[in-house]
Structures are given as C-alpha cells and as structure tokens.
Design an enzyme around this catalytic site. Structure first.
Site, PDB file in Angstrom:
ATOM      1  N   CYS A 286      34.648  87.419 102.273  1.00  0.00           N
ATOM      2  CA  CYS A 286      33.734  88.382 102.901  1.00  0.00           C
ATOM      3  C   CYS A 286      32.441  88.500 102.126  1.00  0.00           C
ATOM      4  CB  CYS A 286      34.407  89.745 102.998  1.00  0.00           C
ATOM      5  SG  CYS A 286      36.025  89.644 103.707  1.00  0.00           S
TER       6      CYS A 286
HETATM    7  N1  SAJ Z   1      33.648  92.773  92.643  1.00  0.00           N
HETATM    8  C1  SAJ Z   1      32.953  92.888  91.443  1.00  0.00           C
HETATM    9  N2  SAJ Z   1      32.465  94.101  91.072  1.00  0.00           N
HETATM   10  C2  SAJ Z   1      32.648  95.217  91.850  1.00  0.00           C
HETATM   11  C3  SAJ Z   1      33.360  95.078  93.077  1.00  0.00           C
HETATM   12  C4  SAJ Z   1      33.855  93.851  93.453  1.00  0.00           C
HETATM   13  O1  SAJ Z   1      32.766  91.902  90.723  1.00  0.00           O
HETATM   14  O2  SAJ Z   1      32.205  96.294  91.448  1.00  0.00           O
HETATM   15  C5  SAJ Z   1      34.159  91.467  93.040  1.00  0.00           C
HETATM   16  C6  SAJ Z   1      35.662  91.457  93.231  1.00  0.00           C
HETATM   17  O3  SAJ Z   1      36.324  91.165  92.027  1.00  0.00           O
HETATM   18  C7  SAJ Z   1      35.830  90.342  94.267  1.00  0.00           C
HETATM   19  C8  SAJ Z   1      34.572  90.438  95.092  1.00  0.00           C
HETATM   20  O4  SAJ Z   1      33.617  91.161  94.312  1.00  0.00           O
HETATM   21  O5  SAJ Z   1      35.869  89.094  93.637  1.00  0.00           O
HETATM   22  C9  SAJ Z   1      34.762  91.141  96.437  1.00  0.00           C
HETATM   23  O6  SAJ Z   1      35.527  92.327  96.213  1.00  0.00           O
HETATM   24  P1  SAJ Z   1      35.465  93.494  97.342  1.00  0.00           P
HETATM   25  O7  SAJ Z   1      36.563  94.446  97.107  1.00  0.00           O
HETATM   26  O8  SAJ Z   1      34.113  94.067  97.376  1.00  0.00           O
HETATM   27  O9  SAJ Z   1      35.628  92.661  98.697  1.00  0.00           O
HETATM   28  P2  SAJ Z   1      36.900  92.216  99.576  1.00  0.00           P
HETATM   29  O10 SAJ Z   1      36.482  90.954 100.183  1.00  0.00           O
HETATM   30  O11 SAJ Z   1      38.201  92.252  98.902  1.00  0.00           O
HETATM   31  O12 SAJ Z   1      36.998  93.342 100.661  1.00  0.00           O
HETATM   32  C10 SAJ Z   1      35.817  93.768 101.218  1.00  0.00           C
HETATM   33  C11 SAJ Z   1      36.049  95.238 101.515  1.00  0.00           C
HETATM   34  N3  SAJ Z   1      36.041  95.904 100.202  1.00  0.00           N
HETATM   35  C12 SAJ Z   1      35.573  97.124  99.928  1.00  0.00           C
HETATM   36  O13 SAJ Z   1      34.930  97.752 100.720  1.00  0.00           O
HETATM   37  C13 SAJ Z   1      35.919  97.713  98.593  1.00  0.00           C
HETATM   38  C14 SAJ Z   1      35.061  95.576 102.491  1.00  0.00           C
HETATM   39  O14 SAJ Z   1      33.799  95.321 101.913  1.00  0.00           O
HETATM   40  C15 SAJ Z   1      35.270  94.803 103.768  1.00  0.00           C
HETATM   41  O15 SAJ Z   1      35.997  95.593 104.679  1.00  0.00           O
HETATM   42  C16 SAJ Z   1      36.040  93.517 103.569  1.00  0.00           C
HETATM   43  O16 SAJ Z   1      35.563  92.979 102.369  1.00  0.00           O
HETATM   44  C17 SAJ Z   1      35.763  92.597 104.739  1.00  0.00           C
HETATM   45  O17 SAJ Z   1      36.742  92.161 105.341  1.00  0.00           O
HETATM   46  O18 SAJ Z   1      34.598  92.374 105.043  1.00  0.00           O
END
Ligand code: SAJ
Length: 450
Positions: A286
């Site tokens: 995503c």
């Molecule tokens: N990450 C960081 N620092 C942060 C947050 C995340 O380095 O502060 C990294 C994570 O380790 C990961 C990547 O970014 O490698 C993405 O993590 P994420 O939790 O932001 O994304 P996804 O793909 O697991 O899930 C996201 C959903 N997450 C949240 O809202 C917290 C949301 O954005 C969407 O509903 C989903 O993608 C989607 O399906 O689009």
C-alpha cells in the site's frame, strides 16, 4: 387479465426497491472478488450478519482453504470463518460464471505498480470484464481496491455501459475504499468507518445501505472520485510523514543526535503532531505503491506531485542507509562487512504480521549479500520466503548460539513476541533500526540505533 405493464419509472424503482429490500433483510447474495486481507474479512463480516456470501478468487488453494473453513488471514477469527462456512453462509469458488447470481459484488483485488511505477490496473480490468459478461438489472457493484481518482468511472463504467444497462437505473455502481490495517487489533473491518461514493445518487444510497449493515459509521461523499482521492490521500499522508521522519533520522545520524529521543520528546506535544517512526524503509503493498497511482494520474493534469516523488526517494534510501550504518558499526570493531556473519531479525514489512511483500528487509538482505556478508534471518512470522533472486530462505531458530555466533544482529522488524533482553545479552553487536531494544537496560554499549 393482462399483466400490468410496468412503466419505466416503476420498473427502475423496482430494481432499486428489490435490491434495497434484499440488502436490508440480508437476503441478498453477496459476491466478494479477491479473497485476500481485504476481501476475506469483509466476506466473513457479511456472512456473520446472515448474507449468503460467495468468495471469488483465481487462487484454487485459497478457495479450497475457505471451503474447508481453514483461515489464512490473521485479521480473521478462525472460529468465525469456520462457523460461517459450516453454516453454508460463506463458500468460495474459482468459477466466475456465477457472478450473475450475486445481487452485490464487491471488488477487492490488488492494485500493484508496473516495473516503471505506473498503475497496473490489470486485475481491476479483468474483473470488470468478467462482471460485464454477467451484469444484470438489480446488481450493486462496489470497487474497494485502492486506486487513482477516476478508476470507477473510467474503467468500470464504460465496460458496464456497453451492456446497454443504465447505471443508477438498472444496476448500481459505487467506490468505497478499504481501510484495512493488517495486524491492527483495535480497528477492524467492522469498526473502521467507511467512505462511499456513488456514480448516481441512487447508487450512493444503495451502496451506503449495504455497508451500513455491518459497519458502524459510513460517510457518503459526492462522487467515486472523491472517495478514490480520499483513500490515496490517506496513504500518501503516511508515506510523506514516514519519509519526513526518515529524513530526520539521516540528518540526526550526521549531527550525532539520537533521533529516537527527538521522536519521543516531540510526541509529548499534546496537539498539532502525530507520531511516526523512522525505520529501515517502507514495505507492504500500500504505502510504497498507492501514492504513485495518484502521481501517475496527476501527470495527466500536467501536475507533478513532488511530495510523493520525494517521499518515495527518501523511503527507498533507507535500506542503503541501514547497510551503511551496519558497515560503520562493524568497522568500529575492525570487522569488514565482507565475510561478516549477520543475523537479521525480521523479514516481514512491519511488526506482528507475516507479510513480507515489498519488505525493506528483502532489500537490505540483498545489499548485504552483494557486499559479501553471510546473512541468516529469524522471523517467527515468516518461516520461509523467496528472495529477490528466487532463492528460498528459511528462518533460523533464535538460539543463544545463533545470536552469539553472529558478528552482528540486525533488527529490521520489531515483533512484539521477541525477547529483546535475551537478544542483547547474547549479541556481540546489535544494529537496531526500529528501536526495539528501547527497554533493554544492559549492554547498551553494544546497541547501535538507526
Ligand atoms: N512505517 C514506518 N514508520 C511509521 C509507520 C510505518 O517506517 O511510523 C513502515 C512500516 O514498518 C511498514 C510501512 O511503513 O513497512 C507501511 O506500514 P503502515 O502500517 O503504514 O501500512 P500498511 O500497508 O500495513 O497498512 C496501511 C494502513 N495502515 C495504517 O493506517 C496504520 C492504512 O494506511 C491502509 O488502510 C492500508 O495500508 C491499505 O490497505 O491501504
């Protein structure tokens, strides 16, 4: 007595009324296309409230697992899946010829990028043509896949219009983005509010009624494009803010400032800030991908989305920075990277989930191998995976020998179940890209933070 001639207004009304009745009484047959981390939880929620649900997927293994009541998505409760399957509320098939028997069809297929970061809408197009061949009056079609603004009305609508059926009169078309956060125990498919945009007012009304049967808060917006833009903005927001803290990490490294102490301190501000953490890069299907759907569409309007491009550049830099940081840490111990034994902790792209697609750990592993390091990994959620060169790798047990036998332990994923005191106690050196060891008090001199 001649059958009453139903005028077009009444006939149109009857399609909407009949569908609305089926939706409200949960007698509608719901088809969910794509049984992944979005589709399967949605299918189970709809089956739990009594709908007859058919899961459509090209993957025969997934279909067989569902029909055996065997769960493969952590965000789905095993017993709930088994229950709706045994009560025959949910079944799955690879046969798309029965799409016409469904009153509601929800599309939850992947939206990857091509090799040059252009949208790959082939999954959506393929499903659209399958639906077009079976489209009939009285059906509601909802697209949930994250995509660029315009997809619903530029890809789905023209194909469906070719059948001669009229949207908003004969069938109903809407876009409602999925908001699944894999591994999130607090926000689930059931309690995460939903945005819905309909091609017509009637489409919006019917789609909203459908989602309200299982989701508490449903927000109707004025068009599918608004709903599409909303979701891709949400993911862009995350990509940009993650890139911001990653850039701060790069600067703090140069200024010899502890970025983690800065993040902790900034997070104490009670307003006007939101916590993000630096890391080894951005993974998943995503955040690293979806913003480029918007960047691609923006170019059609002669608009360059600089934040998206810059965020991608910075986030993609992080695996290279981790390699540099690790190399410097070994160098301080007179150890070259070439020939060094590295134990990587974590292959999945974020904590407490088994998904390693687009994981930055894959890139870091490849870079370390290129430099001649000898790399093993441990990840309780990823027993094995195929690396970028097609080699199958297997997770090593996390033993005292595995830790002490490595010149360096590299933490790339901070799984909650890991005993970080045990790791630090037995390691010669720990490079921690997630601040997973924040609560470890002993041997802090052996820990190098991002
Ligand atoms: N990450 C960081 N620092 C942060 C947050 C995340 O380095 O502060 C990294 C994570 O380790 C990961 C990547 O970014 O490698 C993405 O993590 P994420 O939790 O932001 O994304 P996804 O793909 O697991 O899930 C996201 C959903 N997450 C949240 O809202 C917290 C949301 O954005 C969407 O509903 C989903 O993608 C989607 O399906 O689009």
């Amino acid at each position: 007595m001649s059958t009453m001639q139903v005028g077009p207004e009444l006939r149109n009304l009857s399609h909407e009324l009949v569908l609305r009745e089926k939706v409200n009484t949960h007698t509608a047959v719901v088809g969910v296309i794509g049984m992944g981390y979005v589709g399967l939880p949605l299918a189970v929620e709809k089956a739990k409230v009594g709908y007859r649900v058919v899961g459509f997927d090209r993957n025969a293994i997934r279909v067989a697992q569902i029909n055996q009541g065997s769960n493969y998505i952590r965000d789905v409760v095993d017993d709930e899946l088994a229950g709706v399957v045994s009560s025959e509320k949910l079944s799955a098939t690879t046969d798309f010829s029965t799409l016409g028997s469904c009153d509601v069809l929800v599309i939850c297929v992947p939206t990857p990028l091509t090799i040059n970061k252009d949208p790959d809408t082939s999954y959506i197009r393929s499903v659209a043509s399958e639906i077009t061949r079976r489209l009939r009056p009285g059906q509601l079609i909802c697209l949930e896949s994250t995509t660029y603004p315009g997809t619903t009305e530029e890809i789905l609508l023209p194909q469906f219009a070719a059948t001669g059926l009229v949207v908003g009169r004969d069938y109903f078309l809407a876009y409602s983005p999925e908001r699944v956060d894999p591994g999130n125990k607090r926000y689930t498919t059931k309690n995460t509010n939903k945005v819905v945009g309909g091609v017509t007012a009637t489409c919006l009304s019917v789609a909203t009624a459908f989602y309200k049967q299982t989701i508490v808060d449903v927000l109707a917006v004025s068009s599918p494009r608004v709903a599409e833009m909303t979701k891709v903005f949400e993911n862009t927001f995350r990509a940009v803010n993650i890139a911001l803290v990653n850039e701060m990490a790069l600067l703090c490294d140069r200024m010899k400032i502890d970025i983690w102490e800065v993040m902790d301190a900034a997070a104490t501000k009670p307003f006007g800030i939101m916590r993000f953490n630096p890391g080894p890069g951005v993974g998943g299907h995503c955040i690293p991908l979806d913003p480029f759907y918007l960047a691609w569409k923006a170019r059609q309007y002669d608009f360059h989305t600089r934040f998206i491009e810059l965020a991608g550049e910075i986030n993609n830099l992080m695996p290279y920075f981790v390699r540099e940081k690790l190399g410097r840490a070994l160098n301080m111990r007179s150890l070259p990277l070439k020939g060094a034994k590295i134990l990587m902790l974590g292959m999945s792209y974020k904590r407490d989930i088994p998904d390693w697609r687009e994981s930055p750990a894959l890139k870091i592993l490849d870079l370390l191998m290129q430099d001649g390091a000898i790399v093993d990994y441990h990840d309780p959620y990823v027993p094995s995976f195929q690396d970028e060169h097609g080699r199958v790798r297997h997770s090593n047990p996390l033993t005292t020998q595995a830790i002490s036998g490595a010149d360096c332990v590299l933490i790339t994923t901070d799984h909650s179940q890991t005993d970080w005191d045990f790791v630090v106690r037995n390691a010669h050196l720990v490079v921690d890209t997630r601040n997973a060891t924040r609560n470890v008090s002993s041997s802090r001199d052996n820990i190098v933070l991002l």
